[in-house]
Design a protein around this motif. Sequence first.
Motif, PDB file in Angstrom:
ATOM      1  N   ARG A   1      43.588  65.986 -25.014  1.00 51.30           N
ATOM      2  CA  ARG A   1      42.932  65.192 -26.297  1.00 51.30           C
ATOM      3  C   ARG A   1      43.894  64.047 -25.364  1.00 51.30           C
ATOM      4  O   ARG A   1      43.458  62.857 -24.984  1.00 51.30           O
ATOM      5  CB  ARG A   1      43.890  64.983 -27.923  1.00 51.30           C
ATOM      6  N   VAL A   2      45.192  64.229 -24.509  1.00 51.61           N
ATOM      7  CA  VAL A   2      46.206  62.960 -23.507  1.00 51.61           C
ATOM      8  C   VAL A   2      45.554  63.024 -21.594  1.00 51.61           C
ATOM      9  O   VAL A   2      45.683  62.234 -21.206  1.00 51.61           O
ATOM     10  CB  VAL A   2      47.461  63.034 -24.173  1.00 51.61           C
ATOM     11  N   GLY A   3      44.264  64.103 -21.910  1.00 49.78           N
ATOM     12  CA  GLY A   3      43.614  64.269 -20.805  1.00 49.78           C
ATOM     13  C   GLY A   3      44.632  64.887 -19.669  1.00 49.78           C
ATOM     14  O   GLY A   3      44.617  64.368 -19.204  1.00 49.78           O
ATOM     15  N   LEU A   4      45.364  65.381 -20.434  1.00 48.79           N
ATOM     16  CA  LEU A   4      46.333  66.701 -19.070  1.00 48.79           C
ATOM     17  C   LEU A   4      45.804  68.299 -19.718  1.00 48.79           C
ATOM     18  O   LEU A   4      46.487  69.140 -18.561  1.00 48.79           O
ATOM     19  CB  LEU A   4      47.742  66.555 -19.581  1.00 48.79           C
ATOM     20  N   ALA A   5      44.765  68.383 -19.596  1.00 52.58           N
ATOM     21  CA  ALA A   5      44.115  69.504 -19.899  1.00 52.58           C
ATOM     22  C   ALA A   5      44.128  70.193 -18.634  1.00 52.58           C
ATOM     23  O   ALA A   5      43.993  69.830 -17.023  1.00 52.58           O
ATOM     24  CB  ALA A   5      43.180  69.567 -20.557  1.00 52.58           C
ATOM     25  N   GLY A   6      44.751  71.349 -18.540  1.00 47.84           N
ATOM     26  CA  GLY A   6      44.407  72.158 -16.587  1.00 47.84           C
ATOM     27  C   GLY A   6      46.006  72.231 -16.517  1.00 47.84           C
ATOM     28  O   GLY A   6      46.503  72.301 -15.029  1.00 47.84           O
ATOM     29  N   LEU A   7      47.266  70.894 -16.720  1.00 42.53           N
ATOM     30  CA  LEU A   7      48.589  71.801 -16.026  1.00 42.53           C
ATOM     31  C   LEU A   7      49.154  72.180 -17.401  1.00 42.53           C
ATOM     32  O   LEU A   7      50.652  72.225 -16.719  1.00 42.53           O
ATOM     33  CB  LEU A   7      49.169  69.758 -16.482  1.00 42.53           C
ATOM     34  N   GLU A   8      48.804  73.142 -17.768  1.00 44.04           N
ATOM     35  CA  GLU A   8      49.300  74.053 -19.137  1.00 44.04           C
ATOM     36  C   GLU A   8      50.187  74.980 -18.485  1.00 44.04           C
ATOM     37  O   GLU A   8      52.260  74.884 -19.220  1.00 44.04           O
ATOM     38  CB  GLU A   8      47.999  74.688 -20.194  1.00 44.04           C
ATOM     39  N   ALA A   9      50.164  75.230 -17.167  1.00 48.26           N
ATOM     40  CA  ALA A   9      51.010  76.138 -17.061  1.00 48.26           C
ATOM     41  C   ALA A   9      52.331  75.612 -15.675  1.00 48.26           C
ATOM     42  O   ALA A   9      53.042  77.000 -15.866  1.00 48.26           O
ATOM     43  CB  ALA A   9      50.414  77.611 -16.111  1.00 48.26           C
ATOM     44  N   LEU A  10      52.383  74.564 -15.550  1.00 48.73           N
ATOM     45  CA  LEU A  10      53.224  73.619 -14.697  1.00 48.73           C
ATOM     46  C   LEU A  10      54.297  74.315 -15.354  1.00 48.73           C
ATOM     47  O   LEU A  10      54.701  73.270 -16.672  1.00 48.73           O
ATOM     48  CB  LEU A  10      52.554  72.530 -14.263  1.00 48.73           C
ATOM     49  N   PRO A  11      55.137  74.039 -15.079  1.00 44.64           N
ATOM     50  CA  PRO A  11      56.557  73.614 -15.101  1.00 44.64           C
ATOM     51  C   PRO A  11      57.013  72.122 -15.816  1.00 44.64           C
ATOM     52  O   PRO A  11      55.907  71.086 -14.330  1.00 44.64           O
ATOM     53  CB  PRO A  11      58.125  74.431 -14.425  1.00 44.64           C
ATOM     54  N   ALA A  12      57.408  71.655 -16.868  1.00 44.12           N
ATOM     55  CA  ALA A  12      57.271  70.162 -16.548  1.00 44.12           C
ATOM     56  C   ALA A  12      58.225  69.840 -15.714  1.00 44.12           C
ATOM     57  O   ALA A  12      57.858  68.074 -15.808  1.00 44.12           O
ATOM     58  CB  ALA A  12      58.159  70.069 -17.865  1.00 44.12           C
ATOM     59  N   ARG A  13      58.957  69.673 -15.605  1.00 44.48           N
ATOM     60  CA  ARG A  13      59.811  69.243 -13.939  1.00 44.48           C
ATOM     61  C   ARG A  13      58.749  68.956 -12.700  1.00 44.48           C
ATOM     62  O   ARG A  13      58.877  68.244 -11.919  1.00 44.48           O
ATOM     63  CB  ARG A  13      61.185  69.943 -14.174  1.00 44.48           C
ATOM     64  N   SER A  14      57.708  69.432 -12.792  1.00 42.99           N
ATOM     65  CA  SER A  14      57.157  69.790 -11.603  1.00 42.99           C
ATOM     66  C   SER A  14      56.308  68.071 -11.539  1.00 42.99           C
ATOM     67  O   SER A  14      55.372  67.963 -10.923  1.00 42.99           O
ATOM     68  CB  SER A  14      56.381  70.514 -11.010  1.00 42.99           C
ATOM     69  N   LEU A  15      55.686  67.439 -12.993  1.00 42.61           N
ATOM     70  CA  LEU A  15      54.873  66.755 -13.274  1.00 42.61           C
ATOM     71  C   LEU A  15      55.341  65.183 -13.084  1.00 42.61           C
ATOM     72  O   LEU A  15      56.728  65.307 -12.412  1.00 42.61           O
ATOM     73  CB  LEU A  15      54.840  66.499 -14.453  1.00 42.61           C
ATOM     74  N   ALA A  16      54.293  64.682 -12.611  1.00 41.61           N
ATOM     75  CA  ALA A  16      55.261  62.578 -12.070  1.00 41.61           C
ATOM     76  C   ALA A  16      55.269  62.312 -13.273  1.00 41.61           C
ATOM     77  O   ALA A  16      54.968  62.867 -14.795  1.00 41.61           O
ATOM     78  CB  ALA A  16      54.383  62.015 -11.812  1.00 41.61           C
ATOM     79  N   LEU A  17      56.389  61.124 -13.386  1.00 43.93           N
ATOM     80  CA  LEU A  17      56.835  60.907 -14.654  1.00 43.93           C
ATOM     81  C   LEU A  17      56.134  60.072 -15.455  1.00 43.93           C
ATOM     82  O   LEU A  17      56.693  59.946 -17.129  1.00 43.93           O
ATOM     83  CB  LEU A  17      57.938  60.112 -14.567  1.00 43.93           C
TER      84      LEU A  17
END
Lengths: 345, 586
Positions: B471-487
């Motif tokens: 819903r917030v448009g981040l499908a596909g990033l589920e498995a990444l560690p949270a710290r690897s995302l941009a702020l």
Amino acid sequence: MDADIALILLQDGVVNGAVYALLALSLVLVFSVTRVILIPQGEFVAYGALTYAALDAGKVPGSIWMLGLLGVAACLAGLWSMRHHASRGAVLRLLAGTLLLPAVVIGVTLLLAGRAIGVAGEAVLTVLIVAPMAPYLYDIAFKPLAEASVLTLLIAAVGTHLALMGVGLVLFGPEGFRATAFSDAVLSIGSQTIQGQSIWVVASTATTMLALYLFFGFTLFGKALHATAVNRLGARLVGISTALSGRIAFGLAGVIGAMGGILVAPLTTVYYDSGFLIGLKGFVAAIVGGMVSYPLAALAAVLVGVVESFSTFWASAFKEVIVFTVILPVLLVRSLRSPVAEDEE
Amino acid sequence: MRRGIGPILLLLWLCVPLVQAVPSFWLTLADYAGISAIIAIGIVVLTGMGGITSFGQATFMGFGAYATALLTTQAGWSPWLTLPVAMAAAGLASLVIGAVTLRLSGHYLALGTIAWSVAFFYVFGNLDVLGRNDGISGIPPLRIGSTALLDSRSYYPVVWIAVGIVFLLTRNLLDSRIGRAIRALHGGAAAASSFGVGLAGMRMLAFAYAAVLAGLAGWLYAHMQRSVSPTPFGLNQGIEYLLLAVVGGLERLPGAVLGALVLTVVNDRLQDLLPLLFGSQGNYETIVFGFLLVLVLQTAPAGLWPLIVDRFSRHAAAHPGGGEPLPNRTLPQPGALVLQAEGLRKVFGGLVAVSDLSLELHAGEIVGLIGPNGAGKSTTFDLLTSVATPTSGAVHFLGASLSHRAGPAVARLGIARSFQHVKLVGGMSVLENVALGAHLRGRAGPIRAMLRLDRVEEARLFAEAHRQLARVGLAGLEALPARSLALGQQRVVEIARALCLDPVLLLLDEPAAGLRHAEKVELAALLRTLRDQGVTVLLVEHDMDFVMNLTDRLVVMNFGAKLAEGLPAVIGHNPAVIEAYLGSVA
């Protein structure tokens, strides 16, 4: 128990408490400046006591070789950290501090050991041998971890304690030693007698506290240290080197630890692993003082000493149990007053 | 590690004693390593996941060992019957000790563990009933049928089956609703609390779990040695157990087993070699251990396991999700009064951060809270969510007073928030972080989690997390560690997490900061959809375009007080507001 026994126990407690107070002060000092909970403080006490006892007995203390070894290691660590930006001055300072200083101390010790240099001479030499080990340890073990969490630093401190204790066994062997007292004077007040050694201990503690107070209140180094304790980043921004502050704090801890050892050596037989328990009692005091307040910690230390001597009288087998559970009600009160702890620090 | 390799390795490992060529000396070492591994697994949960450092785990081991020693030698119980008692004894001790010390912050607690570990060492050594320093000997061996397990070869399967079971149960526990809450204690405690996780309870759970495992280890130890004395339960041993968890990798379960194996062997070799080197007997291995501990902290703070294994593969557990959608709460009628703050005031020392602020929010509206830096907006957020207690004034939410309600209770009422400084658990996957938001919508406890009886519920929770993330448009990033995302993405993950609570009221602190234009447009659209569904949104934001186009109403704060309130178009022309932002035009 009558009043006389109570007074004797009280006197005993205050004397031991004074030593714990010294250690508590240095623990608070090191923690507030470097965030390291200095578990190896106890080893400095044991090294101090055993070095002093060896000199007292006219022998060459094994700790000089440890000093040399730590100096070399600190030198290598320093050179490694300077590998990208070495200036000639910095390298020379490093070499003087880590190689020349121990070499001189070792030379002087070899020269003087076995000669009658008096109690004061032996004490000064002991401090010169033991105290520099502390800043070397800072450079080797803690400086590379300066940005790590308090818990990581604590685990590293425990590691340092283990290593130093093992080395203590190598240097001094498994036997215990006891040094002769500084003075044989005995003071009589009514039915009470006060040993000269006790007066020495209390007076040295009081003097050290005063010296620390003056150091922090009135010297630039002292104020820089205080600034680092209050705000590390802020201190760095105004040009105070945190590495230097750490070294000074550890140096002071080394001096205080060695002094504590010298004061304790004539009071009790010290073994290579005795320092840990003595240091832990300093901790109990420091924790009661909240790890931040010097006067509270000193007061608590005397209390720990008194509790210890009275519990020795009543339930000597459970002495340590009582001393280390004294901490629990304090922790409980603290925990009821403070909100649930957050992990962020 | 790929699925399926683990059990095969375990089976092979269990078959080792069948090979008669393996000398029993090595099997003895393996038995000791297994016992250490069980304690180390507890330390991974306690320290690696929960962020609580304990040097005193050997003490709990002592409780378990002495419990079985007493019951089998004095009361003549069968060793198998004392197993639950030993574990319960350690657990009970941890509850009492934890009640006194667990509320303390990190290093106080760690020092506290040193203190009580020393104290109990002397207790063990001075109680007549425990045999004082000599301890208790003549403990009966374990028996299977009529076979007594006397030597290390026959004891080996007992130890390592126990390790296997503990490993499996712990892995299950950590991969569950409760496990995510425990993992959030370390780095995301504030966020976890505002999504309904009772921090004190979770800390106690982790503490007791580690203690029960240590109790089990103590039971195994007692029946292997068939005698107990205080020394193996002293502080030095406690330190060693922490050491082997640190060396193996504090945040990884297999690391605990690896650390136990490596250090047990190293320890044994050193005990043989060092006395030769120094020419006399003594605990010289502590020198190497201490040195090793510092070296590992300096060069590989994450431990050996990540160093070796992560080089080859790193698969986050997949959580496809499925099952019935979670039930939603009924939202209040559009326009109904949702939140009412009256005379809110917060004073920090001499600084009045929020001064007599009154505020009303109605169902199905988007309200912007704006003002220059330092105006008190974030403090207001904290007051509205009970993170901070107001000096005076009160907040009512759907008629209920929020004063004296802690974070979890506020979450239960349906208030969800995001944070100005992102509070995600860096080591957990994006999906797990989002699922943390749905903590209150599940009810499976630790036992069900360990036995995997929570799978249906877990699937539903993860389905919800997937849905909100999409819903917030981040499908596909589920498995990444949270710290690897941009702020900016991390902020959006926080919104998804908040949505997982199924909120009545959504409080967003600078949700658009760090987003690109297109992403802002999508976010605005999402928030409008939520509003149309009846969710109330209050947001702090500095991007004026975003605020002006999105909000129904604006509240302007300056110096802690309300400066103006009204429709965005009107506020935009309010001279007082313009002055507050731009300075006077004089």
